[in-house]
Write a protein that holds these residues in place. Structure first.
Motif, short mmCIF file in Angstrom:
data_model
loop_
_atom_site.label_atom_id
_atom_site.label_comp_id
_atom_site.label_asym_id
_atom_site.label_seq_id
_atom_site.Cartn_x
_atom_site.Cartn_y
_atom_site.Cartn_z
N ASN A 244 21.94 -11.11 -12.71
CA ASN A 244 23.39 -11.22 -12.66
C ASN A 244 23.98 -10.32 -11.58
OD1 ASN A 244 22.75 -12.68 -14.92
ND2 ASN A 244 24.39 -11.84 -16.19
N SER A 245 23.44 -9.11 -11.46
CA SER A 245 23.96 -8.18 -10.47
C SER A 245 23.73 -8.70 -9.06
CB SER A 245 23.30 -6.80 -10.63
OG SER A 245 23.66 -6.21 -11.86
N ALA A 246 22.59 -9.36 -8.83
CA ALA A 246 22.31 -9.90 -7.50
C ALA A 246 23.37 -10.91 -7.09
CB ALA A 246 20.92 -10.54 -7.48
N HIS A 247 23.81 -11.74 -8.05
CA HIS A 247 24.83 -12.75 -7.76
C HIS A 247 26.10 -12.09 -7.25
CE1 HIS A 247 27.39 -16.28 -8.22
NE2 HIS A 247 28.20 -15.57 -8.97
N TYR A 248 26.55 -11.07 -7.92
CA TYR A 248 27.81 -10.41 -7.54
C TYR A 248 27.61 -9.44 -6.39
CZ TYR A 248 30.02 -12.40 -11.66
OH TYR A 248 30.53 -13.28 -12.58
N PHE B 35 29.99 -18.32 -2.26
CA PHE B 35 30.14 -17.68 -3.58
C PHE B 35 30.85 -18.62 -4.54
CE2 PHE B 35 32.73 -15.05 -6.52
CZ PHE B 35 31.69 -14.49 -7.24
N PHE B 36 31.89 -19.29 -4.06
CA PHE B 36 32.63 -20.23 -4.91
C PHE B 36 31.72 -21.37 -5.36
CE2 PHE B 36 35.06 -24.12 -5.50
CZ PHE B 36 36.03 -23.72 -6.42
N GLY B 37 30.94 -21.92 -4.45
CA GLY B 37 30.08 -23.05 -4.80
C GLY B 37 29.01 -22.68 -5.82
N VAL B 38 28.34 -21.56 -5.60
CA VAL B 38 27.31 -21.12 -6.54
C VAL B 38 27.93 -20.81 -7.90
CG1 VAL B 38 25.61 -19.32 -7.04
CG2 VAL B 38 25.81 -20.23 -4.72
N SER B 39 29.08 -20.15 -7.88
CA SER B 39 29.76 -19.82 -9.14
C SER B 39 30.20 -21.07 -9.87
CB SER B 39 30.98 -18.92 -8.86
OG SER B 39 30.60 -17.70 -8.27
N ALA B 40 30.70 -22.07 -9.12
CA ALA B 40 31.17 -23.31 -9.75
C ALA B 40 30.04 -24.03 -10.46
CB ALA B 40 31.79 -24.22 -8.69
N VAL B 41 28.85 -24.04 -9.86
CA VAL B 41 27.70 -24.69 -10.50
C VAL B 41 27.35 -23.98 -11.80
CG1 VAL B 41 25.23 -25.17 -10.30
CG2 VAL B 41 26.76 -25.60 -8.36
N GLN B 42 27.25 -22.65 -11.75
CA GLN B 42 26.89 -21.89 -12.94
C GLN B 42 27.96 -22.00 -14.02
OE1 GLN B 42 23.91 -19.75 -13.79
NE2 GLN B 42 25.01 -20.56 -15.55
N PHE C 214 38.19 -22.19 -15.78
CA PHE C 214 39.00 -22.95 -14.81
C PHE C 214 39.87 -22.02 -13.99
CE2 PHE C 214 43.24 -24.87 -14.03
CZ PHE C 214 42.87 -25.77 -13.04
N PHE C 215 40.54 -21.08 -14.65
CA PHE C 215 41.42 -20.16 -13.93
C PHE C 215 40.62 -19.19 -13.05
CE2 PHE C 215 44.26 -21.05 -17.72
CZ PHE C 215 45.10 -21.90 -17.02
N GLU C 216 39.42 -18.86 -13.46
CA GLU C 216 38.54 -18.03 -12.64
C GLU C 216 38.23 -18.74 -11.33
OE1 GLU C 216 35.40 -14.89 -12.05
OE2 GLU C 216 37.07 -15.04 -13.44
N LEU C 217 37.86 -20.02 -11.42
CA LEU C 217 37.56 -20.78 -10.21
C LEU C 217 38.81 -20.98 -9.36
CD1 LEU C 217 35.10 -23.52 -11.57
CD2 LEU C 217 34.56 -21.51 -10.18
N LEU C 218 39.95 -21.16 -9.99
CA LEU C 218 41.20 -21.36 -9.24
C LEU C 218 41.53 -20.12 -8.42
CD1 LEU C 218 43.59 -23.26 -8.72
CD2 LEU C 218 44.76 -22.21 -10.68
N ALA C 219 41.31 -18.94 -8.99
CA ALA C 219 41.58 -17.69 -8.26
C ALA C 219 40.68 -17.59 -7.03
CB ALA C 219 41.36 -16.50 -9.18
N TRP C 220 39.39 -17.93 -7.18
CA TRP C 220 38.49 -17.85 -6.04
C TRP C 220 38.75 -18.98 -5.04
CZ3 TRP C 220 36.14 -13.78 -4.44
CH2 TRP C 220 35.80 -12.78 -5.35
#
Length: 319
Positions: free
Chosen positions: A170-174, A280-287, A259-265
């Motif tokens: 998880n830390s690697a992602h961020y 970062f947005f794309g990888v986060s959206a998949v997860q 949803f709001f997390e993705l909207l902010a990014w």
């Protein structure tokens, strides 16, 4: 006072034995009042007493020849002879969920100031930061400060720990995607004030719109987190059907916080046009989509007909 009964529980290894499971099979003798019968949690506690280093949150108990973990609160089932057999697996070293969150969010909070305030160290020259760079810097820091504060004061966790490996994953992602890559890309000379002057990246209307969307998304995300917190009394894993802003119309989502997390990014991506922000947005959206589907299915399974049929998983009116 009711007399105690004694039963036998045979504990076998669910998989290949680790160093903690070498003594299996392990016969346990439990004494308990006639009612209620012992729970899986009682068995885990007994195993820990026999093997102190094999603490309860590291254990996974299941029925023989099955892989599904038994809930801690479930009663142990005994045969007609008053005996039972359970399989135990080793989940490996554990770490607190809260610790994982604090560590993973701390990465960007340390990395972004270093790259932003020491451009000569990273780019070999001083940089006159543009409004775009200043805004992204503020958005990133405020976002992760909010996440740290929510971890400390808002979130309640149904599970107290997770495998230690997840701390690094998880830390690697961020640390890498929203930390090193995003910071290095956005604060480079190509996004500086002289470089973006006269381009769309210096558009004041875009800057204002991005801030409006970002603030709306962050406050909405916080509202959803507070709603979820209110559903779970402290010290329990009780769950109820979430209702209110984000969960009910006009959004009507099972996971409005996602949803709001993705909207902010998305606002950060639109403002910066940064490839790193898009990655970062794309990888986060998949997860996040995978998490949202899992949570939506869990809600429907748990609450059945009581769960609102019209709710979407992640995107209002779409999915």
């Amino acid at each position: 006072m009711a007399s105690s009964s004694t039963i036998q529980v045979k504990i076998t290894a669910a998989r290949k034995k680790t160093s903690l499971l070498r003594s299996l099979p392990l016969p346990l003798t439990l004494s308990f009042p006639p009612s209620p019968p012992p729970t899986v949690r009682d068995v885990k506690t007994a195993i820990q007493k026999a093997h102190p280093s094999f603490y309860t949150v590291r254990q996974k108990l299941s029925l023989p020849d099955t892989s599904k973990a038994l809930p801690d609160d479930s009663a142990v089932l005994f045969d007609s002879a008053g005996d039972a057999e359970l399989s135990v697996g080793d989940l490996g070293p554990q770490v607190q969920w809260r610790t994982v969150f604090l560590v993973e969010y701390a990465g960007p909070l340390l990395i972004h100031p270093l790259v932003y305030h020491l451009p000569k160290l990273f780019y070999g020259a001083e940089i006159e930061h543009s409004s775009l760079q200043k805004s992204v810097y503020a958005m990133v820091l405020l976002h992760f400060i909010k996440r740290e504060l929510e971890t400390l004061f808002v979130h309640r966790f149904s599970h107290s720990t997770m495998p230690l490996f997840n701390l690094f994953k998880n830390s690697a992602h961020y640390h890498l995607l929203s930390g090193v890559l995003l910071a290095y890309d956005v604060y480079r000379p190509a996004f500086s004030a002289p470089a973006v002057a006269g381009t769309w990246r210096a558009n004041g209307t875009l800057l204002t719109a991005a801030w409006v969307v970002w603030v709306f998304a962050q406050l909405s995300n916080l509202s959803a987190h507070l709603t979820l917190r209110a559903l779970r009394p402290a010290g329990t894993t009780t769950r109820a059907v979430p209702t209110g802003y984000g969960f009910s119309p006009p959004f009507a989502l099972s996971t409005p916080n996602y949803f709001f997390e993705l909207l902010a990014w998305a606002a950060v991506c639109a403002l910066s046009g940064s490839p790193a922000a898009g990655l970062f947005f794309g990888v986060s959206a998949v997860q996040i989509t995978l998490w949202a589907q899992k949570k939506h299915a869990a809600y429907k399974r748990e609450f059945g007909d009581k769960y609102p049929r019209g709710r979407k998983v992640l995107v209002p009116g779409v999915f």
